[in-house]
Design a protein around this motif. Structure first.
Motif, short mmCIF file in Angstrom:
data_model
loop_
_atom_site.label_atom_id
_atom_site.label_comp_id
_atom_site.label_asym_id
_atom_site.label_seq_id
_atom_site.Cartn_x
_atom_site.Cartn_y
_atom_site.Cartn_z
N TYR A 93 0.81 -1.22 0.00
CA TYR A 93 0.00 0.00 0.00
C TYR A 93 0.85 1.27 0.00
O TYR A 93 0.32 2.36 -0.24
N ILE A 94 2.14 1.13 0.27
CA ILE A 94 3.00 2.32 0.40
C ILE A 94 4.11 2.35 -0.65
O ILE A 94 5.08 3.09 -0.51
N GLY A 95 3.96 1.52 -1.70
CA GLY A 95 4.88 1.60 -2.82
C GLY A 95 6.08 0.70 -2.76
O GLY A 95 6.99 0.82 -3.59
N TRP A 96 6.12 -0.24 -1.81
CA TRP A 96 7.29 -1.09 -1.65
C TRP A 96 7.17 -2.40 -2.42
O TRP A 96 7.59 -3.45 -1.97
N THR A 97 6.58 -2.36 -3.61
CA THR A 97 6.52 -3.51 -4.50
C THR A 97 6.95 -3.05 -5.89
O THR A 97 6.91 -1.84 -6.18
N PRO A 98 7.36 -3.97 -6.75
CA PRO A 98 7.80 -3.56 -8.09
C PRO A 98 6.73 -2.78 -8.86
O PRO A 98 7.06 -1.91 -9.67
N SER A 99 5.45 -3.07 -8.62
CA SER A 99 4.39 -2.37 -9.36
C SER A 99 4.11 -0.98 -8.80
O SER A 99 3.44 -0.18 -9.45
N ASP A 100 4.59 -0.66 -7.59
CA ASP A 100 4.44 0.65 -6.96
C ASP A 100 2.99 1.15 -7.03
O ASP A 100 2.63 1.98 -7.87
N GLU A 101 2.17 0.66 -6.12
CA GLU A 101 0.75 0.98 -6.09
C GLU A 101 0.41 2.13 -5.14
O GLU A 101 -0.76 2.33 -4.80
N ARG A 102 1.40 2.90 -4.69
CA ARG A 102 1.12 3.89 -3.64
C ARG A 102 0.09 4.93 -4.08
O ARG A 102 -0.72 5.36 -3.26
N ALA A 103 0.11 5.34 -5.33
CA ALA A 103 -0.86 6.34 -5.78
C ALA A 103 -2.28 5.78 -5.77
O ALA A 103 -3.24 6.50 -5.45
N VAL A 104 -2.42 4.49 -6.07
CA VAL A 104 -3.74 3.85 -6.07
C VAL A 104 -4.33 3.81 -4.67
O VAL A 104 -5.51 4.09 -4.46
N HIS A 105 -3.49 3.48 -3.69
CA HIS A 105 -3.98 3.30 -2.33
C HIS A 105 -3.91 4.58 -1.49
O HIS A 105 -4.35 4.58 -0.34
N ALA A 106 -3.37 5.66 -2.06
CA ALA A 106 -3.17 6.88 -1.29
C ALA A 106 -4.46 7.42 -0.66
O ALA A 106 -4.44 7.77 0.53
N PRO A 107 -5.58 7.51 -1.36
CA PRO A 107 -6.78 8.07 -0.70
C PRO A 107 -7.20 7.28 0.54
O PRO A 107 -7.53 7.87 1.58
N ALA A 108 -7.19 5.95 0.45
CA ALA A 108 -7.59 5.13 1.60
C ALA A 108 -6.59 5.29 2.74
O ALA A 108 -6.99 5.44 3.91
N LEU A 109 -5.29 5.29 2.44
CA LEU A 109 -4.30 5.41 3.51
C LEU A 109 -4.31 6.81 4.12
O LEU A 109 -4.06 6.97 5.32
N GLN A 110 -4.59 7.82 3.33
CA GLN A 110 -4.67 9.17 3.89
C GLN A 110 -5.81 9.28 4.89
O GLN A 110 -5.68 9.95 5.93
N ARG A 111 -6.92 8.60 4.63
CA ARG A 111 -8.03 8.57 5.60
C ARG A 111 -7.61 7.84 6.87
O ARG A 111 -7.93 8.25 7.99
N VAL A 112 -6.89 6.73 6.70
CA VAL A 112 -6.39 5.98 7.86
C VAL A 112 -5.49 6.86 8.71
O VAL A 112 -5.63 6.93 9.93
N MET A 113 -4.54 7.55 8.06
CA MET A 113 -3.59 8.38 8.81
C MET A 113 -4.28 9.55 9.50
O MET A 113 -3.92 9.92 10.62
N GLU A 114 -5.27 10.13 8.85
CA GLU A 114 -6.00 11.21 9.49
C GLU A 114 -6.67 10.71 10.78
O GLU A 114 -6.66 11.41 11.81
N THR A 115 -7.22 9.51 10.73
CA THR A 115 -7.85 8.93 11.91
C THR A 115 -6.84 8.68 13.02
O THR A 115 -7.02 9.11 14.17
N ILE A 116 -5.74 7.99 12.68
CA ILE A 116 -4.78 7.60 13.72
C ILE A 116 -4.07 8.82 14.29
O ILE A 116 -3.89 8.94 15.51
#
Length: 338
Positions: free
Chosen positions: A267-290
């Motif tokens: 979810y944070i870009g640490w794979t060869p396909s680098d999906e961080r932009a795809v998962h950014a909206p969901a993770l940004q909501r998570v971080m705002e909560t925590i």
């Protein structure tokens, strides 16, 4: 600027303090961040040794999590401006006075939350939160057994599971760590030994745990599986022991257990396909909560000790001694406001 640099894969002694140019101007979806503090983790030593999932090109600067202030932003960045307090996840590069990052894994630090208190949130608390909710669908009232509950992801899982309404049992190696977990919301605490299953069942009226969070692996996982309730979920998120666990498949079968592997790196870009932009909206909501929970003191992310940028070896030594509660960090340059 000052930075730690690894010229070859090896030991921490191969990492040197150097002076080098500050980062170039950020691209459209990048920011440049002045680093105040950066986390030191078990992954730090593995990356320096060239044994982590991600292998940086040499030479490289270690460090995957940092807190500080924005220096400059790219033309497409709208969430930040220079001077904003932020905490961030990087592929590497955080053990430097400035680091250039994709905006997708950079998060605003709320007013009233000290920088050092925000530092452990993105990786440790993000891993625990997403594992508990996204993979295990934690429900209020369930019993969660957390292995390695004295530091890092384990202590984060104790706090977050309790915050979400679970009955938490913490498993940690020392009485000090068990006491800390109890102070953070655990309802019971046990030692990581062959008596684990019996103690967990005694604390749950013979039922066992609905979710087992395992960042440790090794022999302890085998003890923990025997503490699982019927239909329990097992969450494997790391192997801090350095030993891969052996899973008794007969217990998975007769108890209807589900084993979830969880790699937060996806979810944070640490794979060869680098999906961080795809998962950014969901993770940004998570971080705002925590981060909001941390600001409101509903959870207490902790850096138990900081070391100067020149003492990475001592920081890793403290971490590997297993005497650390919470996390350890390097002080890079505390006065970071531009």
């Amino acid at each position: 600027m000052r930075a730690l640099q690894c010229e070859r894969f090896g030991t921490v002694q191969d990492v040197q303090l150097v002076n080098r140019d500050e980062p170039a101007a950020p691209g459209p979806h990048e920011v440049v961040m002045a680093v105040a503090y950066a986390s030191v983790s078990h992954a730090t030593g593995l990356m320096i040794a060239g044994r982590y999932q991600t292998k940086p090109p040499l030479p490289f600067t270690p460090g995957t999590e940092a807190v500080g202030h924005i220096v400059s932003v790219g033309t497409a960045v709208t969430r930040f401006k220079p001077g904003d307090a932020v905490v961030a996840i990087a592929d590497w590069g955080c053990f430097a006075e400035q680091v250039k990052l994709p905006e997708y894994t950079v998060y605003a630090v709320p007013d009233g939350l000290p920088l050092l208190d925000a530092l452990p949130v993105p990786i440790s608390y993000g891993t625990a939160y997403c594992g508990l909710l996204w993979r295990c669908a934690l429900q209020p009232g369930e019993t969660v057994l957390v292995l390695g509950a004295g530091a890092g992801v384990g202590l984060a899982a104790v706090e977050l599971a309790a915050q979400m309404g679970a009955h938490v049992i913490a498993c940690a190696s020392t009485q000090e760590k068990r006491n800390e977990a109890l102070a953070r919301g655990a309802h019971g605490a046990v030692a990581p030994d062959a008596n684990l299953a019996a103690e967990v069942k005694a604390l749950t009226g013979g039922r066992g745990a609905d979710i087992i969070v395992d960042p440790v692996g090794g022999e302890l996982f085998g003890y923990a599986v025997r503490a699982a309730a019927h239909n329990a979920r097992l969450l494997s998120i790391g192997f801090a022991s350095g030993v891969l666990p052996t899973i008794p498949p007969n217990l998975l079968l007769v108890k209807n257990l589900t084993l979830h592997g969880f790699f937060y790196g996806r979810y944070i870009g640490w794979t060869p396909s680098d999906e961080r932009a795809v998962h950014a909206p969901a993770l940004q909501r998570v971080m705002e909560t925590i981060l909001g929970w941390a600001r409101d003191k509903r959870i207490r992310p902790t850096v138990s000790k900081t070391y100067p940028i020149t003492e990475l070896s001592n920081a890793l030594g403290a971490l590997h001694s297993r005497q650390v509660v919470g996390k350890v960090a390097l002080t890079i340059k505390p006065e970071t406001t531009p």
